[in-house]
Design an enzyme around this catalytic site. Structure first.
Site, PDB file in Angstrom:
ATOM      1  CB  SER A  46      -0.913  -0.019   1.223  1.00 20.85           C
ATOM      2  OG  SER A  46      -0.160  -0.381   2.371  1.00 20.85           O
ATOM      3  CB  THR A 147      -1.038   5.994   4.247  1.00 22.10           C
ATOM      4  OG1 THR A 147      -1.919   6.043   3.136  1.00 22.10           O
ATOM      5  CG2 THR A 147      -0.010   7.078   4.159  1.00 22.10           C
ATOM      6  CB  THR A 165      -0.317   6.414   0.420  1.00 21.06           C
ATOM      7  OG1 THR A 165      -1.233   5.326   0.458  1.00 21.06           O
ATOM      8  CG2 THR A 165      -0.907   7.521  -0.433  1.00 21.06           C
ATOM      9  NE  ARG A 175      -8.721   8.103  -3.438  1.00 18.70           N
ATOM     10  CZ  ARG A 175      -7.984   7.837  -2.368  1.00 18.70           C
ATOM     11  NH1 ARG A 175      -6.719   7.527  -2.476  1.00 18.70           N
ATOM     12  NH2 ARG A 175      -8.541   7.870  -1.178  1.00 18.70           N
ATOM     13  CB  VAL A 176      -4.989  12.681  -5.472  1.00 24.06           C
ATOM     14  CG1 VAL A 176      -4.063  13.106  -4.344  1.00 24.06           C
ATOM     15  CG2 VAL A 176      -4.207  12.529  -6.775  1.00 24.06           C
ATOM     16  N   GLY A 177      -5.869  10.884  -2.763  1.00 22.03           N
ATOM     17  CA  GLY A 177      -6.500  10.920  -1.443  1.00 22.03           C
ATOM     18  C   GLY A 177      -5.906  11.980  -0.543  1.00 22.03           C
ATOM     19  CB  THR A 198      -3.320   5.942   7.887  1.00 19.38           C
ATOM     20  OG1 THR A 198      -3.392   4.887   6.912  1.00 19.38           O
ATOM     21  CG2 THR A 198      -3.674   5.373   9.249  1.00 19.38           C
ATOM     22  N   GLY A 199      -5.974   5.831   6.294  1.00 14.84           N
ATOM     23  CA  GLY A 199      -7.311   5.281   6.130  1.00 14.84           C
ATOM     24  C   GLY A 199      -8.011   5.867   4.925  1.00 14.84           C
ATOM     25  CG  HIS A 200     -12.543   6.153   2.997  1.00 12.36           C
ATOM     26  ND1 HIS A 200     -13.541   7.095   3.086  1.00 12.36           N
ATOM     27  CD2 HIS A 200     -12.631   5.614   1.753  1.00 12.36           C
ATOM     28  CE1 HIS A 200     -14.211   7.123   1.947  1.00 12.36           C
ATOM     29  NE2 HIS A 200     -13.686   6.227   1.132  1.00 12.36           N
ATOM     30  N   GLY A 201      -9.184   8.032   2.528  1.00  8.29           N
ATOM     31  CA  GLY A 201      -8.761   9.407   2.316  1.00  8.29           C
ATOM     32  C   GLY A 201      -9.901  10.394   2.180  1.00  8.29           C
TER      33      GLY A 201
HETATM   34  N1  ASP Z   1      -5.176   7.567   3.113  1.00  9.62           N
HETATM   35  C1  ASP Z   1      -4.799   6.800   1.971  1.00  9.62           C
HETATM   36  C2  ASP Z   1      -5.610   7.227   0.793  1.00  9.62           C
HETATM   37  O1  ASP Z   1      -6.800   7.440   0.938  1.00  9.62           O
HETATM   38  C3  ASP Z   1      -4.928   5.340   2.160  1.00  9.62           C
HETATM   39  C4  ASP Z   1      -4.561   4.825   3.530  1.00  9.62           C
HETATM   40  O2  ASP Z   1      -4.003   5.498   4.340  1.00  9.62           O
HETATM   41  O3  ASP Z   1      -4.843   3.695   3.840  1.00  9.62           O
HETATM   42  O4  ASP Z   1      -5.095   7.289  -0.295  1.00  9.62           O
END
Ligand code: ASP
Length: 295
Positions: A46, A147, A165, A175-177, A198-201
């Site tokens: 990831s 990330t 990430t 797509r950019v988070g 971190t997580g769902h951007g």
């Molecule tokens: N935050 C990152 C993104 O949305 C992914 C992640 O951290 O798991 O691109």
């Protein structure tokens, strides 16, 4: 001296960063080289080389870096650079800009003597081909990302942070988070502290997560209280929050640290006094609700 970073691959990354601060290096060098460890590791699926591609089978990387004084650099939608964090640092230190994307970022890398690389590993291609058969977009959820975000305080009491990430697996092309967005994936203010997400951007970008955490600390919250409040902000403003994962890490100028996530499963690495620990984060969603939400 303290180093904090996200997920279990943060542990070896922290060890690299620790060597730097323990030998009188700067927090900025520590976070750059710490997260480079994850970028270079193809087993980390990831981040960086070995990261999962988007739905068209193309790996695109995002990263940013920020120092104690608010200087920052960022790159996004980079298709052929193995260490986007180093490129982000070059943007910070060698241009008048903060963010470069795509081909422009890669051209800048070339001008800096950074070679282009092919980022899609055989393993990532195989996984993508398998995914292609079903194209199950349900898979763009909390299971398919992670990330590395790292924040550090060095021996001189200076802060820095980095975030890098490959984004969500099977994301839409382009797509950019949150990760390369200053204030979303990362924020550092040397007079207050630092935070990383971190997580769902998309969930994190909607509430400028890392900036919020630092501002809450500025107003007196401990790092733990600030991370918890940020998770609660997502829960109170985003009706579908239970479907997503988001985690925050923070550190203040007094050396207090904290981490908190929406769901079970978020871990972070904490290094202090030469001791490296992987911590299971506290989370908002009660464990008994997890099964229901993840199916
Ligand atoms: N935050 C990152 C993104 O949305 C992914 C992640 O951290 O798991 O691109």
């Amino acid at each position: 001296m303290i180093v904090l970073s996200t997920w279990n691959f943060g542990l070896p990354a922290n060890k690299v960063a620790w060597q730097i601060v323990a030998n009188n290096g700067t927090a900025l060098d520590a976070v750059e080289h710490g997260v480079r460890h994850a970028e270079a590791d193809p087993e980390v699926r990831s981040v960086g080389y070995g990261g999962m591609p988007d739905k068209d089978g193309i790996v695109t990387l995002d990263a940013c870096i920020m120092d104690h004084y608010g200087n920052c650099g960022s790159v996004a939608y980079v298709k052929d650079i193995k260490h986007p964090v180093t490129l982000a640092r070059r943007v910070m230190e060698r241009t008048d800009h903060i963010m470069l994307v795509g081909e422009g970022a890669s051209k800048f890398a070339e001008s800096q003597g950074i070679m282009r690389d092919y980022l899609l590993t055989d393993d990532a291609r195989t996984r993508w081909k398998k995914w292609k058969k079903t194209q199950d977009f349900q898979q763009v959820n909390w299971e398919n990302h992670d990330t590395i975000g790292m924040i550090a305080m060095d021996g001189a009491g200076l802060f820095a942070g980095a975030c890098t990430t490959s984004g969500l697996a099977w994301k839409m092309h382009g797509r950019v988070g949150d990760s390369p967005i200053i204030g979303s994936g990362l924020f550092v203010d040397g007079s207050v502290g630092a935070a990383v997400a971190t997580g769902h951007g998309e969930s994190i970008m909607k509430m400028c997560g890392s900036f919020l955490v630092v501002e809450l600390m500025r107003n007196g919250a401990t790092p733990m209280e600030a991370c918890k409040a940020a998770a609660r902000r997502i829960a109170s403003t985003q009706p579908d929050w239970k479907k997503n994962q988001a985690g925050f890490l923070a550190m203040d100028i007094h050396g207090n640290v904290g981490g908190f996530s929406l769901r079970n499963g978020f871990q972070y690495a904490h290094s202090e006094n030469g001791v490296h620990t992987l911590i299971d984060s506290e989370h908002l969603l009660p464990k008994e609700e997890h099964e229901v939400q993840s199916t």
